[in-house]
Design an enzyme around this catalytic site. Structure first.
Site, PDB file in Angstrom:
ATOM      1  N   ARG A 132      49.388 -17.543 -41.185  1.00  0.00           N
ATOM      2  CA  ARG A 132      48.967 -17.224 -42.551  1.00  0.00           C
ATOM      3  C   ARG A 132      49.894 -17.878 -43.562  1.00  0.00           C
ATOM      4  O   ARG A 132      51.111 -17.969 -43.362  1.00  0.00           O
ATOM      5  CB  ARG A 132      48.890 -15.724 -42.793  1.00  0.00           C
TER       6      ARG A 132
ATOM      7  N   VAL B 137      56.725 -16.359 -35.579  1.00  0.00           N
ATOM      8  CA  VAL B 137      56.632 -17.767 -35.196  1.00  0.00           C
ATOM      9  C   VAL B 137      56.597 -18.515 -36.522  1.00  0.00           C
ATOM     10  O   VAL B 137      55.642 -18.391 -37.286  1.00  0.00           O
ATOM     11  CB  VAL B 137      55.365 -18.058 -34.362  1.00  0.00           C
TER      12      VAL B 137
ATOM     13  N   GLY C 264      53.596 -18.610 -44.233  1.00  0.00           N
ATOM     14  CA  GLY C 264      54.014 -19.749 -43.431  1.00  0.00           C
ATOM     15  C   GLY C 264      54.551 -19.322 -42.083  1.00  0.00           C
ATOM     16  O   GLY C 264      55.571 -19.831 -41.623  1.00  0.00           O
ATOM     17  N   HIS C 265      53.844 -18.371 -41.447  1.00  0.00           N
ATOM     18  CA  HIS C 265      54.249 -17.877 -40.132  1.00  0.00           C
ATOM     19  C   HIS C 265      53.088 -17.137 -39.473  1.00  0.00           C
ATOM     20  O   HIS C 265      52.063 -16.905 -40.102  1.00  0.00           O
ATOM     21  CB  HIS C 265      55.466 -16.944 -40.250  1.00  0.00           C
ATOM     22  N   SER C 266      53.295 -16.785 -38.215  1.00  0.00           N
ATOM     23  CA  SER C 266      52.389 -15.865 -37.522  1.00  0.00           C
ATOM     24  C   SER C 266      53.257 -14.829 -36.838  1.00  0.00           C
ATOM     25  O   SER C 266      54.481 -14.945 -36.807  1.00  0.00           O
ATOM     26  CB  SER C 266      51.506 -16.598 -36.507  1.00  0.00           C
TER      27      SER C 266
END
Length: 131
Positions: free
Chosen positions: A94, A119, A47-49
């Protein structure tokens, strides 16, 4: 999409297989290694990049799905082989889900943990992709 499935050398033996991960396989130097395990049924990870960090994910045991998004395209990759990994470059959102019982996800990262590189809000990610 800036991802790549990479085969990891596998040495087959009737006593059990062996896979070797050496620095030449990946386009970055390892700075951090961690693993996810005992993920409860229905739980999601990721749940981030990342702004700069690259990661290489391997399903050491079991399977899980990696949902990838570059801001314009979404793709799902199922990892279920300990001799194949997914290289995720920077700037890719992802999410990991659909973990099978007993699954283990090994992550090899190009950088040590730095919260400023993450992020964590999808809207912010989309805004960065447009700029």
């Amino acid at each position: 999409m800036n991802i790549e499935l990479i085969s990891i050398p596998k040495i087959e033996d009737n006593r059990g297989n062996l896979s070797v991960l050496e620095s030449e396989i990946l386009p970055f130097e390892f700075k951090r290694v961690y693993y996810l395990y005992d993920v409860p049924s229905g739980a999601e990870r990721g749940g981030h990049s990342h702004i700069e960090q690259k990661e290489f994910l391997i399903a050491l045991s079991g399977s899980f799905d990696v949902i990838l998004n570059n801001g314009t395209e979404q793709r799902t990759v199922t990892l279920n082989k300990p001799f194949e990994g997914l290289l995720i470059h920077e700037g890719i959102w992802r999410e990991l889900n659909n973990f099978s019982s007993g699954s283990v996800c090994l992550v090899i990262a190009s950088a040590v943990f730095d919260e400023a590189d993450y992020v964590r809000e999808f809207d912010e990610f989309l805004a960065l992709q447009k700029s």
